[in-house]
Write a protein that holds these residues in place. Sequence first.
Motif, PDB file in Angstrom:
ATOM      1  N   MET A  63       0.806  -1.215   0.000  1.00  0.00           N
ATOM      2  CA  MET A  63       0.000   0.000   0.000  1.00  0.00           C
ATOM      3  C   MET A  63       0.844   1.273   0.000  1.00  0.00           C
ATOM      4  O   MET A  63       0.545   2.221  -0.719  1.00  0.00           O
ATOM      5  CB  MET A  63      -0.938   0.005   1.204  1.00  0.00           C
ATOM      6  CG  MET A  63      -1.874   1.190   1.243  1.00  0.00           C
ATOM      7  SD  MET A  63      -3.115   1.053   2.541  1.00  0.00           S
ATOM      8  CE  MET A  63      -2.124   1.127   3.999  1.00  0.00           C
ATOM      9  N   GLY A  64       1.911   1.312   0.768  1.00  0.00           N
ATOM     10  CA  GLY A  64       2.744   2.516   0.830  1.00  0.00           C
ATOM     11  C   GLY A  64       3.361   2.859  -0.510  1.00  0.00           C
ATOM     12  O   GLY A  64       3.359   4.024  -0.938  1.00  0.00           O
ATOM     13  N   ILE A  65       3.883   1.856  -1.188  1.00  0.00           N
ATOM     14  CA  ILE A  65       4.489   2.090  -2.502  1.00  0.00           C
ATOM     15  C   ILE A  65       3.416   2.480  -3.509  1.00  0.00           C
ATOM     16  O   ILE A  65       3.621   3.372  -4.326  1.00  0.00           O
ATOM     17  CB  ILE A  65       5.255   0.837  -2.976  1.00  0.00           C
ATOM     18  CG1 ILE A  65       6.330   0.455  -1.966  1.00  0.00           C
ATOM     19  CG2 ILE A  65       5.883   1.075  -4.342  1.00  0.00           C
ATOM     20  CD1 ILE A  65       6.969  -0.887  -2.226  1.00  0.00           C
ATOM     21  N   MET A  66       2.259   1.817  -3.443  1.00  0.00           N
ATOM     22  CA  MET A  66       1.163   2.150  -4.353  1.00  0.00           C
ATOM     23  C   MET A  66       0.726   3.599  -4.181  1.00  0.00           C
ATOM     24  O   MET A  66       0.492   4.305  -5.163  1.00  0.00           O
ATOM     25  CB  MET A  66      -0.034   1.229  -4.119  1.00  0.00           C
ATOM     26  CG  MET A  66       0.131  -0.156  -4.638  1.00  0.00           C
ATOM     27  SD  MET A  66      -1.430  -1.029  -4.362  1.00  0.00           S
ATOM     28  CE  MET A  66      -0.974  -2.670  -4.823  1.00  0.00           C
ATOM     29  N   LYS A  67       0.612   4.048  -2.944  1.00  0.00           N
ATOM     30  CA  LYS A  67       0.206   5.434  -2.682  1.00  0.00           C
ATOM     31  C   LYS A  67       1.209   6.412  -3.288  1.00  0.00           C
ATOM     32  O   LYS A  67       0.819   7.417  -3.898  1.00  0.00           O
ATOM     33  CB  LYS A  67       0.076   5.685  -1.180  1.00  0.00           C
ATOM     34  CG  LYS A  67      -1.177   5.117  -0.574  1.00  0.00           C
ATOM     35  CD  LYS A  67      -1.258   5.458   0.901  1.00  0.00           C
ATOM     36  CE  LYS A  67      -2.544   4.987   1.528  1.00  0.00           C
ATOM     37  NZ  LYS A  67      -2.652   5.355   2.929  1.00  0.00           N
ATOM     38  N   LEU A  68       2.494   6.133  -3.118  1.00  0.00           N
ATOM     39  CA  LEU A  68       3.523   6.996  -3.712  1.00  0.00           C
ATOM     40  C   LEU A  68       3.415   7.016  -5.235  1.00  0.00           C
ATOM     41  O   LEU A  68       3.523   8.080  -5.857  1.00  0.00           O
ATOM     42  CB  LEU A  68       4.921   6.521  -3.303  1.00  0.00           C
ATOM     43  CG  LEU A  68       5.397   6.915  -1.928  1.00  0.00           C
ATOM     44  CD1 LEU A  68       6.713   6.212  -1.602  1.00  0.00           C
ATOM     45  CD2 LEU A  68       5.567   8.414  -1.832  1.00  0.00           C
ATOM     46  N   LEU A  69       3.199   5.865  -5.836  1.00  0.00           N
ATOM     47  CA  LEU A  69       3.086   5.807  -7.294  1.00  0.00           C
ATOM     48  C   LEU A  69       1.877   6.577  -7.802  1.00  0.00           C
ATOM     49  O   LEU A  69       1.958   7.246  -8.826  1.00  0.00           O
ATOM     50  CB  LEU A  69       3.036   4.356  -7.763  1.00  0.00           C
ATOM     51  CG  LEU A  69       4.371   3.623  -7.769  1.00  0.00           C
ATOM     52  CD1 LEU A  69       4.175   2.138  -8.039  1.00  0.00           C
ATOM     53  CD2 LEU A  69       5.315   4.226  -8.790  1.00  0.00           C
ATOM     54  N   VAL A  70       0.759   6.498  -7.090  1.00  0.00           N
ATOM     55  CA  VAL A  70      -0.438   7.235  -7.503  1.00  0.00           C
ATOM     56  C   VAL A  70      -0.146   8.734  -7.526  1.00  0.00           C
ATOM     57  O   VAL A  70      -0.475   9.442  -8.486  1.00  0.00           O
ATOM     58  CB  VAL A  70      -1.631   6.927  -6.572  1.00  0.00           C
ATOM     59  CG1 VAL A  70      -2.768   7.911  -6.777  1.00  0.00           C
ATOM     60  CG2 VAL A  70      -2.119   5.506  -6.788  1.00  0.00           C
ATOM     61  N   VAL A  71       0.506   9.238  -6.497  1.00  0.00           N
ATOM     62  CA  VAL A  71       0.799  10.673  -6.408  1.00  0.00           C
ATOM     63  C   VAL A  71       1.857  11.077  -7.422  1.00  0.00           C
ATOM     64  O   VAL A  71       1.708  12.066  -8.149  1.00  0.00           O
ATOM     65  CB  VAL A  71       1.244  11.042  -4.971  1.00  0.00           C
ATOM     66  CG1 VAL A  71       1.746  12.469  -4.911  1.00  0.00           C
ATOM     67  CG2 VAL A  71       0.097  10.834  -3.996  1.00  0.00           C
ATOM     68  N   LEU A  72       2.937  10.327  -7.496  1.00  0.00           N
ATOM     69  CA  LEU A  72       4.059  10.723  -8.346  1.00  0.00           C
ATOM     70  C   LEU A  72       3.764  10.600  -9.832  1.00  0.00           C
ATOM     71  O   LEU A  72       4.263  11.403 -10.626  1.00  0.00           O
ATOM     72  CB  LEU A  72       5.304   9.908  -7.984  1.00  0.00           C
ATOM     73  CG  LEU A  72       5.874  10.187  -6.600  1.00  0.00           C
ATOM     74  CD1 LEU A  72       7.033   9.247  -6.300  1.00  0.00           C
ATOM     75  CD2 LEU A  72       6.315  11.629  -6.466  1.00  0.00           C
ATOM     76  N   THR A  73       2.973   9.625 -10.227  1.00  0.00           N
ATOM     77  CA  THR A  73       2.681   9.500 -11.656  1.00  0.00           C
ATOM     78  C   THR A  73       1.800  10.639 -12.167  1.00  0.00           C
ATOM     79  O   THR A  73       1.778  10.898 -13.368  1.00  0.00           O
ATOM     80  CB  THR A  73       2.028   8.143 -11.988  1.00  0.00           C
ATOM     81  OG1 THR A  73       0.889   7.948 -11.160  1.00  0.00           O
ATOM     82  CG2 THR A  73       3.016   7.005 -11.814  1.00  0.00           C
ATOM     83  N   THR A  74       1.119  11.347 -11.282  1.00  0.00           N
ATOM     84  CA  THR A  74       0.356  12.519 -11.734  1.00  0.00           C
ATOM     85  C   THR A  74       1.282  13.651 -12.168  1.00  0.00           C
ATOM     86  O   THR A  74       0.874  14.524 -12.923  1.00  0.00           O
ATOM     87  CB  THR A  74      -0.597  13.036 -10.633  1.00  0.00           C
ATOM     88  OG1 THR A  74       0.165  13.406  -9.491  1.00  0.00           O
ATOM     89  CG2 THR A  74      -1.617  11.976 -10.256  1.00  0.00           C
ATOM     90  N   LEU A  75       2.526  13.622 -11.706  1.00  0.00           N
ATOM     91  CA  LEU A  75       3.505  14.629 -12.116  1.00  0.00           C
ATOM     92  C   LEU A  75       4.075  14.360 -13.500  1.00  0.00           C
ATOM     93  O   LEU A  75       4.756  15.208 -14.065  1.00  0.00           O
ATOM     94  CB  LEU A  75       4.652  14.694 -11.099  1.00  0.00           C
ATOM     95  CG  LEU A  75       4.262  15.059  -9.672  1.00  0.00           C
ATOM     96  CD1 LEU A  75       5.466  14.936  -8.756  1.00  0.00           C
ATOM     97  CD2 LEU A  75       3.674  16.456  -9.620  1.00  0.00           C
ATOM     98  N   LEU A  76       3.812  13.174 -14.039  1.00  0.00           N
ATOM     99  CA  LEU A  76       4.312  12.788 -15.359  1.00  0.00           C
ATOM    100  C   LEU A  76       3.127  12.419 -16.258  1.00  0.00           C
ATOM    101  O   LEU A  76       2.824  11.251 -16.458  1.00  0.00           O
ATOM    102  CB  LEU A  76       5.263  11.591 -15.244  1.00  0.00           C
ATOM    103  CG  LEU A  76       6.535  11.808 -14.453  1.00  0.00           C
ATOM    104  CD1 LEU A  76       7.220  10.480 -14.173  1.00  0.00           C
ATOM    105  CD2 LEU A  76       7.471  12.749 -15.192  1.00  0.00           C
ATOM    106  N   PRO A  77       2.450  13.421 -16.819  1.00  0.00           N
ATOM    107  CA  PRO A  77       1.247  13.118 -17.598  1.00  0.00           C
ATOM    108  C   PRO A  77       1.523  12.300 -18.858  1.00  0.00           C
ATOM    109  O   PRO A  77       0.639  11.618 -19.353  1.00  0.00           O
ATOM    110  CB  PRO A  77       0.689  14.496 -17.945  1.00  0.00           C
ATOM    111  CG  PRO A  77       1.826  15.439 -17.774  1.00  0.00           C
ATOM    112  CD  PRO A  77       2.735  14.847 -16.762  1.00  0.00           C
ATOM    113  N   LYS A  78       2.746  12.346 -19.364  1.00  0.00           N
ATOM    114  CA  LYS A  78       3.066  11.601 -20.589  1.00  0.00           C
ATOM    115  C   LYS A  78       3.858  10.327 -20.300  1.00  0.00           C
ATOM    116  O   LYS A  78       4.569   9.817 -21.148  1.00  0.00           O
ATOM    117  CB  LYS A  78       3.826  12.484 -21.558  1.00  0.00           C
ATOM    118  CG  LYS A  78       2.986  13.620 -22.099  1.00  0.00           C
ATOM    119  CD  LYS A  78       3.678  14.356 -23.187  1.00  0.00           C
ATOM    120  CE  LYS A  78       2.761  15.418 -23.771  1.00  0.00           C
ATOM    121  NZ  LYS A  78       3.401  16.083 -24.901  1.00  0.00           N
ATOM    122  N   LEU A  79       3.716   9.804 -19.091  1.00  0.00           N
ATOM    123  CA  LEU A  79       4.386   8.560 -18.725  1.00  0.00           C
ATOM    124  C   LEU A  79       3.685   7.382 -19.378  1.00  0.00           C
ATOM    125  O   LEU A  79       2.471   7.273 -19.320  1.00  0.00           O
ATOM    126  CB  LEU A  79       4.392   8.376 -17.205  1.00  0.00           C
ATOM    127  CG  LEU A  79       4.957   7.065 -16.695  1.00  0.00           C
ATOM    128  CD1 LEU A  79       6.448   6.969 -16.977  1.00  0.00           C
ATOM    129  CD2 LEU A  79       4.695   6.911 -15.226  1.00  0.00           C
TER     130      LEU A  79
END
Length: 87
Positions: A63-79
């Motif tokens: 869950m902790g890693i998933m939460k970080l990925l949800v937040v951080l991937t919003t900073l990369l819209p073209k990922l």
Amino acid sequence: MRQTNNCGELLAILIQVLLHIALTPRGANCYIYTDSDYALQVTVGGVAERHAAYRWASKPENMGIMKLLVVLTTLLPKLRMLPVMSH
């Protein structure tokens, strides 16, 4: 956090996302290649977003890693997460 193969795969994706945030110009395309079905399901498949929508009620193991990925991937819209065949 228990060390499992899934945990290691998510940590590898997390490191790549952090590197893209630090080194990729804003608005540029970002590509991460992985052979991990689990990492693809969490990021592209929307598993993490579904857990977030339900306010993490089921408490997944990573869950902790998933939460970080949800937040951080919003900073990369073209990922883009792209699958590769490795075996």
